[in-house]
Enzyme design. Structure first.
Site, mmCIF file in Angstrom:
data_model
loop_
_atom_site.group_PDB
_atom_site.id
_atom_site.type_symbol
_atom_site.label_atom_id
_atom_site.label_comp_id
_atom_site.label_asym_id
_atom_site.label_seq_id
_atom_site.Cartn_x
_atom_site.Cartn_y
_atom_site.Cartn_z
ATOM 1 N N CYS A 60 0.862 -1.178 0.000
ATOM 2 C CA CYS A 60 0.000 0.000 0.000
ATOM 3 C C CYS A 60 0.900 1.230 0.000
ATOM 4 O O CYS A 60 1.798 1.341 0.833
ATOM 5 C CB CYS A 60 -0.895 -0.006 1.229
ATOM 6 S SG CYS A 60 -1.835 1.525 1.418
ATOM 7 N N CYS A 111 0.331 3.413 3.504
ATOM 8 C CA CYS A 111 0.769 3.008 4.846
ATOM 9 C C CYS A 111 1.906 1.987 4.803
ATOM 10 O O CYS A 111 2.419 1.603 5.852
ATOM 11 C CB CYS A 111 -0.405 2.465 5.663
ATOM 12 S SG CYS A 111 -0.990 0.852 5.120
ATOM 13 N N CYS A 168 -1.440 -10.528 -7.214
ATOM 14 C CA CYS A 168 -1.868 -11.646 -6.386
ATOM 15 C C CYS A 168 -1.887 -11.144 -4.940
ATOM 16 O O CYS A 168 -0.837 -10.935 -4.339
ATOM 17 C CB CYS A 168 -0.860 -12.778 -6.576
ATOM 18 S SG CYS A 168 -1.245 -14.263 -5.675
HETATM 19 ZN ZN LIG Z 1 -2.703 1.025 3.562
#
Ligand SMILES: [Zn+2]
Length: 135
Positions: free
Chosen positions: A97, A100, A122
């Site tokens: 991500c 974060c 995946c």
């Molecule tokens: Zn995140």
């Protein structure tokens, strides 16, 4: 690398379930064919379970039969970050991500899936939260 959402490890450990923590924060992998979104076709947006950033859309999800939710493209390419991963004696591309830094899964290219990008993101179900219109 610094992220917009940057919490101490102890805080993540408190906020996430043990399995979420193991996968998202320790780059773990859920067992194949066990994740709650592996075969999900429900329309919606897949968010990061750690920070809520929009990562993937159901329209980019396809049936890869690999045992994990598979997407051929992120909702917005800047939503995910890619890192080289040389663990387990292989060179793979880790997907995190971008907001974060939590671990999502890996991306594979050139496997021959009939998708517009020939890529397979995946992704662990436990790293995602599906948000539908009804919610
Ligand atoms: Zn995140």
């Amino acid at each position: 690398m610094t992220y917009e959402v940057d919490k101490p490890d102890e805080q993540w450990r408190t906020e996430l379930s043990p399995e979420e923590y193991r996968v998202l924060r320790k780059a773990g992998t859920e067992p194949a064919f066990t994740g709650e979104y592996t075969d999900t076709k429900t329309e919606g947006v897949y968010e990061c379970r750690a920070c809520g950033a929009e990562l993937f859309r159901s329209t980019e999800k396809f049936e890869s039969h690999c045992g994990w939710p598979s997407f051929y493209d992120p909702a917005r390419s800047e939503a995910v970050g890619l890192l080289e991963d040389r663990s387990l004696g292989m060179t793979r591309t880790e997907v995190r991500c971008a907001r974060c830094g939590s671990h999502l899964g890996h991306v594979f290219t050139g496997e021959g899936y009939p998708t517009p990008t020939d890529q397979r993101y995946c992704i662990n179900s436990v790293s995602l939260r599906l948000v539908t219109d009804g919610q």
